[in-house]
Motif scaffolding. Structure first.
Motif, mmCIF file in Angstrom:
data_model
loop_
_atom_site.group_PDB
_atom_site.id
_atom_site.type_symbol
_atom_site.label_atom_id
_atom_site.label_comp_id
_atom_site.label_asym_id
_atom_site.label_seq_id
_atom_site.Cartn_x
_atom_site.Cartn_y
_atom_site.Cartn_z
ATOM 1 N N ILE A 23 10.231 -9.277 59.824
ATOM 2 C CA ILE A 23 11.081 -10.289 59.176
ATOM 3 C C ILE A 23 10.973 -10.185 57.653
ATOM 4 O O ILE A 23 11.964 -10.320 56.927
ATOM 5 C CB ILE A 23 10.678 -11.704 59.647
ATOM 6 C CG1 ILE A 23 11.006 -11.871 61.137
ATOM 7 C CG2 ILE A 23 11.375 -12.779 58.820
ATOM 8 C CD1 ILE A 23 10.511 -13.153 61.725
ATOM 9 N N LEU A 24 9.763 -9.902 57.157
ATOM 10 C CA LEU A 24 9.551 -9.799 55.712
ATOM 11 C C LEU A 24 9.935 -8.432 55.167
ATOM 12 O O LEU A 24 9.824 -8.200 53.954
ATOM 13 C CB LEU A 24 8.079 -10.094 55.384
ATOM 14 C CG LEU A 24 7.579 -11.515 55.696
ATOM 15 C CD1 LEU A 24 6.104 -11.640 55.405
ATOM 16 C CD2 LEU A 24 8.383 -12.530 54.885
ATOM 17 N N GLY A 25 10.345 -7.491 56.020
ATOM 18 C CA GLY A 25 10.808 -6.179 55.579
ATOM 19 C C GLY A 25 9.692 -5.220 55.232
ATOM 20 O O GLY A 25 9.903 -4.274 54.464
ATOM 21 N N MET A 26 8.508 -5.408 55.802
ATOM 22 C CA MET A 26 7.383 -4.524 55.515
ATOM 23 C C MET A 26 7.515 -3.230 56.310
ATOM 24 O O MET A 26 8.193 -3.170 57.335
ATOM 25 C CB MET A 26 6.064 -5.229 55.867
ATOM 26 C CG MET A 26 5.801 -6.498 55.060
ATOM 27 S SD MET A 26 4.400 -7.461 55.689
ATOM 28 C CE MET A 26 3.063 -6.293 55.403
ATOM 29 N N ILE B 122 2.448 -2.727 58.548
ATOM 30 C CA ILE B 122 2.376 -3.760 59.602
ATOM 31 C C ILE B 122 1.290 -3.412 60.623
ATOM 32 O O ILE B 122 0.507 -4.267 61.046
ATOM 33 C CB ILE B 122 3.745 -3.901 60.309
ATOM 34 C CG1 ILE B 122 4.787 -4.492 59.352
ATOM 35 C CG2 ILE B 122 3.614 -4.774 61.560
ATOM 36 C CD1 ILE B 122 6.183 -4.515 59.913
ATOM 37 N N LEU C 85 6.379 -10.977 62.207
ATOM 38 C CA LEU C 85 6.482 -11.518 60.861
ATOM 39 C C LEU C 85 6.670 -10.407 59.841
ATOM 40 O O LEU C 85 7.428 -10.562 58.850
ATOM 41 C CB LEU C 85 5.213 -12.333 60.542
ATOM 42 C CG LEU C 85 5.184 -13.038 59.187
ATOM 43 C CD1 LEU C 85 6.331 -14.044 59.087
ATOM 44 C CD2 LEU C 85 3.841 -13.745 58.980
ATOM 45 N N GLY C 86 5.993 -9.262 60.049
ATOM 46 C CA GLY C 86 6.149 -8.140 59.120
ATOM 47 C C GLY C 86 7.559 -7.599 59.101
ATOM 48 O O GLY C 86 8.107 -7.275 58.034
#
Length: 481
Positions: A263-266, A271, A260-261
């Motif tokens: 995907i969100l660009g973190m 992360i 998920l991180g």
């Protein structure tokens, strides 16, 4: 070299073991103890304090907490590290204290309970700790005894031994002394042998020790099963399954957070921190210490009821038990018997005193009477004293019975009437004996008396009455009454 003792004659056995029916001398016993060692099975290695402490950290759930403590320390979350470490220390301290205390208590109890056996040494019968038996010792067996070593039987009177521990055979085996010529017999077929750990359920016997300790049949079995793995308790199985579930959950959650991180660009560092924090939060840090404290409370409650639990998880196993089968034998008090009333078919007499102390009186109608007035009852008490296989001994000012409590009570009651055991034995020397067995219901002894033979018998009333044709004094006997 393995010796087939069941194939040897008595003289060959004595020659091979350098012994005789008089038994061994004290010096020879000490020499053989140094050669063969004590007559005991190898005990498991003593558990050290360090091993008990390490054992507190062998749970999969503890492994997860250790990893969590390491990760939080690496991330600089020292408060979380301190909390997890404190939980680990508290859990280990409680478990260590309880298991170490139980281990020392069990070893103290083992030291108090020392099995003893009757032997003949230097021509005298004596009682010794079973662990001091050596090959060549002459051992006496009686009903109810546990066979202390592997014996070649020399004499046997209606001997039956339960060998279920060795052979699985539930029916007692009738033993004899004759030589067996067959080759390669299993222990169950060696009917002139008695094996360590089996139980005498009937009869009497005399045998010579041929093997002791780890060289016995039981010792060989113990060596073979030593490598068997220990089964986990139900609680340990449940905790291990739960720990695996937590591990998979933590791993799955961390992977999901990482995905998920991304995907969100973190950033990777952010992360990683979030994934580790979520993983540590998912670990139930308090569960191990809660389980340990709960089991420790159970152990303390059991200890107050005189039950020692060696391992913490065993408390839960005992709690899961639905049926307990037990068998009570003997008495629940001091295991002492006392004769209170005697009837000689004409008169009833009361006996005072209690326990095995021969201080007391035989009263008629609750009044003291001269010894001459006790002729009738003395005959009854003499039978109880002579038709007997027990002995009354005095140790440290206290009287104790070596043998059956009921027979001991009969000896004491006769002494209260003025009879002396040694004098009666000289007056009526014993020639032969039929030992008491529950199946037979009576015991009988043959004595010499003024050039004649005298049979004395005691047992269940219905068995004794069957043998009688008349009452004492020659009066008719009403068997129905």
């Amino acid at each position: 070299m393995y010796t087939k003792w069941y194939q040897l004659e008595e003289k060959e056995i004595f020659r091979s073991l350098d012994t005789s029916e008089r038994g061994l001398s004290s010096s020879e016993v000490e020499r053989r103890l140094n050669t063969y060692g004590p007559n005991q099975l190898p005990e498991p290695e003593a558990i050290s304090r360090l091993r008990i402490l390490i054992h507190q950290f062998t749970s999969p759930l503890i492994y997860i907490l250790i990893v969590a403590a390491g990760v939080t320390a690496f991330l600089g979350e020292y408060i979380d590290t301190g909390v997890i470490t404190a939980i680990l220390i508290i859990n280990a301290a409680i478990g260590y204290f309880q298991e170490y205390k139980a281990e020392t208590s069990v070893r103290a109890l083992k030291g108090m309970v020392v099995p003893r056996t009757k032997v003949i040494r230097e021509g005298k019968e004596q009682e010794i700790p079973s662990e001091r038996l050596v090959p060549g010792d002459i051992v006496l067996l009686a009903s109810g005894m546990r066979v202390p070593a592997d014996l070649r039987l020399l004499k046997a009177t209606e001997l039956k031994i339960e060998e279920a521990a060795l052979t699985g055979e539930s029916v007692p085996i009738e033993k004899r002394t004759e030589v067996i010529v067959e080759e390669n017999l299993t222990p169950g077929d060696q009917t002139n042998m008695a094996f360590m750990g089996t139980i005498v359920v009937g009869g009497r016997a005399k045998g010579v020790v041929v093997e002791t300790g780890s060289k016995t049949v039981l010792g060989q079995i113990a060596h073979e099963v030593k490598s068997l793995a220990v089964t986990e308790t139900p609680l340990q199985q449940k905790i291990n399954r739960f720990a695996r579930f937590i591990g998979l959950l933590v791993l799955g959650s961390a992977l999901a957070i990482c995905a998920l991180g991304f995907i969100l660009g973190m950033g990777i560092a952010e992360i990683f921190k979030i994934a580790v924090a979520a993983s540590v939060a998912a670990v139930p840090e308090g569960l191990p210490v809660v389980v340990t404290i709960t089991m420790a409370i159970g152990i303390n409650r059991m200890a107050k009821r005189n039950a020692i639990i060696r391992k913490l998880p065993a408390v839960e196993t005992l709690g899961s038990t639905t049926v307990i089968c037990s068998d009570k034998t003997g008495t629940l008090t001091k295991n002492e018997m006392t004769v209170k009333v005697v009837h000689d078919t004409h008169q009833t007499y009361e006996v005072t005193g209690s326990g095995y102390d021969p201080e007391g009186q035989v009263l008629r109608d609750w009044e003291s009477c001269d010894i001459s007035a006790l002729d009738g009852v003395c005959g009854v008490l003499r039978i109880g004293m002579l038709c007997n296989e027990s002995r009354l001994e005095r140790e440290d000012g206290q009287y104790r019975v070596d043998g059956d409590p009921t027979e001991g009570a009969l000896i004491v009651s006769a002494m209260k009437a003025g009879l002396q055991l040694e004098e009666e034995k000289k007056r009526y020397p014993q020639l032969s004996i039929i030992p008491f067995e529950s199946e037979r219901g009576f015991m009988a002894t043959l004595h010499a008396m003024d050039g004649k033979k005298l049979i004395l018998a005691k047992g269940a009333p219905e068995k004794i009455i069957e043998m009688c044709s008349q009452a004492a004094g020659g009066s008719p006997l009403d068997k129905e009454r």
